[in-house]
Structures are given as C-alpha cells and as structure tokens.
Design a protein around this motif. Structure first.
Motif, mmCIF file in Angstrom:
data_model
loop_
_atom_site.group_PDB
_atom_site.id
_atom_site.type_symbol
_atom_site.label_atom_id
_atom_site.label_comp_id
_atom_site.label_asym_id
_atom_site.label_seq_id
_atom_site.Cartn_x
_atom_site.Cartn_y
_atom_site.Cartn_z
ATOM 1 N N THR A 19 53.784 89.398 -35.329
ATOM 2 C CA THR A 19 52.293 90.561 -34.341
ATOM 3 C C THR A 19 53.165 92.188 -33.539
ATOM 4 O OG1 THR A 19 51.218 88.565 -33.435
ATOM 5 C CG2 THR A 19 51.112 90.442 -33.074
ATOM 6 N N LEU A 23 51.568 95.421 -35.904
ATOM 7 C CA LEU A 23 51.286 96.624 -35.389
ATOM 8 C C LEU A 23 52.572 97.680 -35.400
ATOM 9 C CD1 LEU A 23 49.711 97.187 -32.802
ATOM 10 C CD2 LEU A 23 50.997 96.033 -31.103
ATOM 11 N N GLY A 149 47.594 92.619 -35.606
ATOM 12 C CA GLY A 149 48.862 93.797 -35.054
ATOM 13 C C GLY A 149 47.672 94.618 -35.097
#
Length: 408
Positions: A19, A23, A149
């Motif tokens: 994640t 992101l 994300g």
C-alpha cells in the motif's frame, strides 16, 4: 513470530509495504505539482521512481537468494525505499531537480523487494499444505494496495497538506520493517566463501537460463508481461472511458477501483475453493477472460463497460495467484527470490509500455485502443506453457527444482 500467526504477519506486512508503494507514485505526482506548480515535475518524479525497478529487480533478487536471513535484507530495502521517497518529496521545489530525481530513482531500485522479493519468502512461512491458500491471499494484497493507495493519496491531498500522502507512504513502509526483519529464512542455508561478485553473477545467469529453458516459467513470464501491457492500456483508457461513456472523468478512475474490488473478491473465493485446473491452465484462461472483457468495453456502452470491469477483475486476481503458484512450484529455493523480483520488473516494464502505447490511441480512437489491449490479452492466453510430456531424466530442470505435474 509464532508459527500460528506467521502467515498473518506475513500478509499484514506485505499489505502495508505494498500500500505504501502504491501510494508513493500518486503522492509524488501530487507533491511535485503542489511544491513546484508544474505537472511536469510530478511526472518526472514518478518516472524516476518507476524506471529503476527494471535494474533493481534482478539485483535485489540475487542478494535475497544469497542472504542467510533474507528478511533482514528486505527490512533494509524498505528503509532505503522510505528514505529515498521522503528525500525526493522534501527536495521537490527546494533542491536541484537532478538531486530530487536521483533520490526518487534510488528509492525505485528497491521497489521490486516489496513485490516479488516479499512473495518469494512465502514458502519459508507457510506450511506446504497451506501454500496455495496463502498464495491467493498474498496476491490479494496487491489488489488491496492498488485500491487503497490512490484513494488514500487523493483523499489526503484534498483534505490535508499536499505532502501528507508522501508522509503516509513513508509511515506504511516503516511499519512493515519490523515484520520483514523477523521473517524466517530458509533452513540450513550456509554462508558461501566464494567471492560475492562472481557467485552473484553466476546466480544471475542461472536464473536467466532457468527462465529461458523451463517451459512453465518461460510461458508464465511471457503471459504475465503481455497481460500487464494490456492492463496498462486499460489504465490509460480509464479516464477517456469515464468522460465519454460514464459521464465524468472521475468515474473512469472509479472503474479501475471496480476492477480491483472484483480481483479481491475473486482471490478471496480462490483462497477458499482452489480450482481443479493447474496454475498453468488458469494463468492462460484468465488472460482470455480479460481479453473478452476488453472486447465488451470496446463497445463503449455504459452497461457493457461496467460488466467489462467486473470481468477484467475476475480474471486479473486469479491470474496473479496462478503466476505466483507457477513460480513457487518451478523455482528452486536458491533462485526463487531472483525469479520473483525479475518477473516483477518485467511486469512493471510491460505495464508502462502498454500505458505509453494506449495514450495516443485513447485520445482519438478509444475503441481501437481497447481492441489492441484485448488482442494483447488474447495473445497472452495463446502463449504455450508447460509441456504435456515430461523431459526424460529431469532434463531442462534445475537439480533442486520441484517436480512438474503438480497442480496447486
């Protein structure tokens, strides 16, 4: 880390790290634009973060395969990734552009560790009988990360400071460090006394030879790269689809979220009910399913586009699970991490190439771009894989590779 909770910790750490990785790209795009006022800065930062993965994958894989405690090397890679990402965000608009891009590129070298490098450690954590279900859940963390994300990046940038998404990405990567540090290594791995450079080069060559000569690995690699190219084309077509078919560009982004949700659900079903088909067969049938989905999307009708997103996700999730299953089955322990990280690098390259190819087409000929993407999936489904007849005397297989013919 007790055996009872080892797989849960493994999956939690993988979800956090991935994640943070998903992101990182949108976060750099937003931070670069906010701090410099130029969209080009964010695009350059994203490119600098993505491109080095092509070189970093084989390098990180060889190091992981030779490390007595690969978890500690993964922890170091996470720390360096977080450091480079943070420095790139802080330096945007303040430090010279070359320095900022170098920080982003240094971070990108370690990105394959979060994908293939982490997944390659799963056989050291999961019991052999639980490996198929654990593989499906591991693949699901990718789709969870791809869903969470970008949503976190957009939400934080809208409601807080533009630098908040980068800070959260760094925090997620750092949270995964202690989990990586405590990952168990392969039992009985001894430290070699050979020179590091020579043995590392030999391991790299052995990994390339195995991928080229092993029909199952070769076919799975080609199939996954072609499908990733098609998925990159779909991503490039998402905004035009939303704008022209669904009534808004933002709905095109939501379309990609729908694909991720369908992939998550499909993998959850697969984890509980493994199919009778071998991973090699599933890998190709799911490519054909995604090709059929894009043929539906090319009609550019709202209902068909939504159905296509669901079908594409239903194929994308199990396809990743099947790819991991083939690699776990065919790769010898001494080369497993390298095969996983190199495969992740090749898939990243295929995805970027597909997005670049679809960009010009999607602007003026959206159905044509979707048809080309469908053709890539259909071609991926037609790639020959595991041979029906087994080689005599184990020819064409590494001495310590698992036997073929196993399903899940």
């Amino acid at each position: 880390m007790t055996k009872r909770y080892a797989v849960r910790w493994f999956l939690a750490g993988g979800a956090l790290a991935r994640t943070g990785d998903e992101l990182a790209g949108p976060a750099l795009l937003l931070a670069g634009f906010a701090l410099t006022g130029s969209p080009a800065t964010g695009a350059l930062l994203l490119a600098a973060l993505t491109v080095p993965a092509v070189l970093g994958g084989p390098l990180v894989g060889v190091l992981l395969d030779r490390a007595p405690r690969p978890g500690r090397l993964l922890a170091a890679a996470l720390l360096l990734y977080a450091l480079g990402l943070g420095l790139a965000a802080v330096g945007a608009g303040r430090a010279p552009t070359a320095v900022t891009l170098a920080c982003a590129a240094a971070a990108g070298l370690f990105a394959p560790a979060l994908a293939g490098g982490w997944s390659a450690q799963l056989p050291h954590v999961a019991a052999p009988g639980r490996l198929p279900a654990a593989t499906a859940r591991d693949a699901a963390t990718f789709h969870l990360a791809s869903l969470a994300g970008p949503a976190l990046a957009a939400g934080l940038a809208a409601w807080t400071l533009p630098s908040a998404p980068v800070a959260l990405a760094v925090a997620l990567l750092l949270l995964a460090v202690p989990v990586a540090w405590r990952l168990p290594g392969p039992p009985g791995r001894a430290r070699t006394g050979a020179p590091a450079a020579r043995s590392g080069l030999a391991a790299f060559r052995a990994g390339l030879r195995l991928t080229a000569r092993n029909p199952a690995l070769r076919g799975a690699t080609v199939t996954s790269v072609l499908s990733c190219g098609a998925q990159g084309m779909l991503a490039a077509c998402a905004v035009p689809l939303g704008e022209r078919v669904l009534g808004g560009a933002a709905r095109g982004v939501a379309l990609l979220a729908l694909v991720a949700v369908a992939a998550l659900v499909a993998n959850a079903v697969l984890a509980r009910h493994p199919p009778r088909a071998t991973p090699d067969v599933l890998l190709r049938w799911t490519a054909l399913l995604q090709g059929a989905a894009l043929l539906l999307a090319a009609a550019c009708h709202p209902v068909l586009v939504l159905a296509a997103a669901l079908l594409a996700g239903a194929g994308e999730g199990p396809q990743l699970t099947a790819l991991f299953a083939v690699r776990h089955r065919e790769a010898p322990a001494r080369l497993r991490a390298q095969l996983f990280t190199t495969g992740a690098s090749l898939k990243t390259t295929g995805y970027a190439a597909g997005a670049a190819l679809a960009g010009p087409l999607a602007g003026g000929a959206l159905p044509a771009a979707l048809l080309v993407a469908a053709a890539f999936h259909l071609l991926a489904g037609a790639v020959p894989g595991e041979r029906v007849s087994r080689p005599r005397s184990g020819a064409g297989r590494a001495p310590d590779a698992p036997g073929r013919g196993r399903g899940w």
